[in-house]
Design a protein around this motif. Structure first.
Motif, PDB file in Angstrom:
ATOM      1  N   ALA A  76      63.366 -21.912 -23.080  1.00 58.76           N
ATOM      2  CA  ALA A  76      63.248 -23.351 -22.798  1.00 58.76           C
ATOM      3  C   ALA A  76      62.550 -23.579 -21.456  1.00 58.76           C
ATOM      4  O   ALA A  76      61.733 -24.505 -21.322  1.00 58.76           O
ATOM      5  N   ALA A  77      62.875 -22.748 -20.477  1.00 55.04           N
ATOM      6  CA  ALA A  77      62.204 -22.862 -19.165  1.00 55.04           C
ATOM      7  C   ALA A  77      60.716 -22.575 -19.301  1.00 55.04           C
ATOM      8  O   ALA A  77      59.889 -23.228 -18.644  1.00 55.04           O
ATOM      9  N   LEU A  78      60.357 -21.622 -20.145  1.00 58.14           N
ATOM     10  CA  LEU A  78      58.937 -21.341 -20.375  1.00 58.14           C
ATOM     11  C   LEU A  78      58.243 -22.526 -21.051  1.00 58.14           C
ATOM     12  O   LEU A  78      57.090 -22.837 -20.716  1.00 58.14           O
ATOM     13  N   TRP A  79      58.917 -23.186 -21.982  1.00 57.03           N
ATOM     14  CA  TRP A  79      58.340 -24.385 -22.605  1.00 57.03           C
ATOM     15  C   TRP A  79      58.080 -25.444 -21.545  1.00 57.03           C
ATOM     16  O   TRP A  79      57.036 -26.098 -21.546  1.00 57.03           O
ATOM     17  N   TRP A  80      59.030 -25.627 -20.657  1.00 61.82           N
ATOM     18  CA  TRP A  80      58.848 -26.620 -19.606  1.00 61.82           C
ATOM     19  C   TRP A  80      57.730 -26.220 -18.653  1.00 61.82           C
ATOM     20  O   TRP A  80      56.894 -27.031 -18.273  1.00 61.82           O
ATOM     21  N   GLU A  85      56.232 -30.870 -20.537  1.00 61.33           N
ATOM     22  CA  GLU A  85      56.697 -31.969 -21.382  1.00 61.33           C
ATOM     23  C   GLU A  85      58.206 -31.830 -21.568  1.00 61.33           C
ATOM     24  O   GLU A  85      58.692 -30.822 -22.057  1.00 61.33           O
ATOM     25  N   GLY A  86      58.919 -32.876 -21.170  1.00 65.80           N
ATOM     26  CA  GLY A  86      60.370 -32.861 -21.277  1.00 65.80           C
ATOM     27  C   GLY A  86      60.860 -32.797 -22.715  1.00 65.80           C
ATOM     28  O   GLY A  86      61.885 -32.177 -23.009  1.00 65.80           O
ATOM     29  N   GLY A  87      60.130 -33.397 -23.638  1.00 63.26           N
ATOM     30  CA  GLY A  87      60.530 -33.396 -25.038  1.00 63.26           C
ATOM     31  C   GLY A  87      60.550 -31.990 -25.633  1.00 63.26           C
ATOM     32  O   GLY A  87      61.456 -31.641 -26.399  1.00 63.26           O
ATOM     33  N   TRP A  90      63.508 -30.068 -24.009  1.00 63.08           N
ATOM     34  CA  TRP A  90      64.774 -30.483 -24.616  1.00 63.08           C
ATOM     35  C   TRP A  90      64.897 -29.964 -26.042  1.00 63.08           C
ATOM     36  O   TRP A  90      65.986 -29.569 -26.477  1.00 63.08           O
ATOM     37  N   SER A  91      63.811 -29.958 -26.779  1.00 58.46           N
ATOM     38  CA  SER A  91      63.838 -29.412 -28.144  1.00 58.46           C
ATOM     39  C   SER A  91      64.204 -27.939 -28.120  1.00 58.46           C
ATOM     40  O   SER A  91      64.972 -27.458 -28.963  1.00 58.46           O
ATOM     41  N   ALA A  92      63.662 -27.215 -27.149  1.00 58.11           N
ATOM     42  CA  ALA A  92      64.001 -25.799 -27.023  1.00 58.11           C
ATOM     43  C   ALA A  92      65.485 -25.636 -26.670  1.00 58.11           C
ATOM     44  O   ALA A  92      66.162 -24.744 -27.199  1.00 58.11           O
ATOM     45  N   LEU A  93      65.999 -26.499 -25.818  1.00 58.38           N
ATOM     46  CA  LEU A  93      67.429 -26.440 -25.492  1.00 58.38           C
ATOM     47  C   LEU A  93      68.300 -26.772 -26.703  1.00 58.38           C
ATOM     48  O   LEU A  93      69.376 -26.193 -26.881  1.00 58.38           O
ATOM     49  N   TYR A  94      67.846 -27.699 -27.537  1.00 55.51           N
ATOM     50  CA  TYR A  94      68.582 -27.982 -28.771  1.00 55.51           C
ATOM     51  C   TYR A  94      68.608 -26.740 -29.665  1.00 55.51           C
ATOM     52  O   TYR A  94      69.600 -26.470 -30.334  1.00 55.51           O
ATOM     53  N   GLY A  95      67.512 -25.997 -29.666  1.00 55.49           N
ATOM     54  CA  GLY A  95      67.474 -24.746 -30.426  1.00 55.49           C
ATOM     55  C   GLY A  95      68.475 -23.736 -29.902  1.00 55.49           C
ATOM     56  O   GLY A  95      69.133 -23.032 -30.672  1.00 55.49           O
ATOM     57  N   VAL A  96      68.618 -23.670 -28.587  1.00 52.14           N
ATOM     58  CA  VAL A  96      69.604 -22.777 -27.979  1.00 52.14           C
ATOM     59  C   VAL A  96      71.013 -23.212 -28.380  1.00 52.14           C
ATOM     60  O   VAL A  96      71.850 -22.386 -28.759  1.00 52.14           O
ATOM     61  N   ILE A  97      71.260 -24.503 -28.326  1.00 51.50           N
ATOM     62  CA  ILE A  97      72.588 -25.017 -28.692  1.00 51.50           C
ATOM     63  C   ILE A  97      72.902 -24.711 -30.143  1.00 51.50           C
ATOM     64  O   ILE A  97      74.032 -24.321 -30.475  1.00 51.50           O
TER      65      ILE A  97
END
Length: 183
Positions: A76-80, A85-87, A90-97
């Motif tokens: 997720a940090a790499l995506w950011w 892009e925050g979206g 956040w999408s990557a963090l939703y994947g982690v969750i």
């Protein structure tokens, strides 16, 4: 040339039945290996089993869940970092969750008390696996319905990375053990 066009061998069914089926098939190496395996197999004594368990400790499911969480947050940090892009982050963090929460629940459910009977242990594992699958689906449906700027590639790629880190946790278990032994 198709399968039906291939030439067929002239085989007499009686010869085949009498000659080849009564003989040991060429492809069946299991009977040759069984005798060698029975000789090579030796039951461990209680002391030998305890020494083996001490030498190879079991991998904690919590270590695997922690490795999944760390890999997912890193992704997720790499995506950011690369998209800004925050979206997508956040999408990557939703994947982690969607990976870590169900796996943590399953780890808690299967390790909270020892089960003495093998059938009960298998039933418990199947029950918690079902709970895990239902929870993953519920999380993904909730995210799809609620997130306005959801990035499916970010979510799915992070899920895949988090799920595939299991082998890395197993590999690190062996490496950590070797390093601590001084090898």
């Amino acid at each position: 040339m198709g399968f039906a066009d291939r030439p067929q061998a002239n085989v007499n069914p009686k010869e085949t039945r009498a000659g080849r089926l009564d003989a040991q098939p060429d492809w069946d190496d299991a009977s040759q290996g069984d005798a060698a395996d029975e000789v090579a197999f030796k039951a461990l004594t209680r002391e030998e089993a305890q020494a083996l368990r001490a030498r190879i400790p079991p991998l904690s499911p919590w270590r695997v869940v922690a490795a999944q969480a760390a890999a997912g947050v890193f992704c997720a940090a790499l995506w950011w970092l690369f998209t800004q892009e925050g979206g997508k982050a956040w999408s990557a963090l939703y994947g982690v969750i969607a990976v870590v929460v169900p796996n943590a629940l399953m780890a808690w459910g299967t390790s909270r008390r020892p089960v003495g009977h093998a059938g009960a242990a298998l039933l418990s594992l199947m029950f918690w696996e079902l709970i895990k699958i239902v929870l993953v689906i519920a999380i993904l449906v909730a995210v799809a319905m609620r997130a306005s700027d959801l990035s499916w590639p970010a979510l799915l790629l992070t899920m895949i990375v988090s799920l595939k880190v299991n082998w890395l946790a197993l590999l690190m278990q062996g490496r950590i053990k070797k390093i601590s032994d001084g090898n």
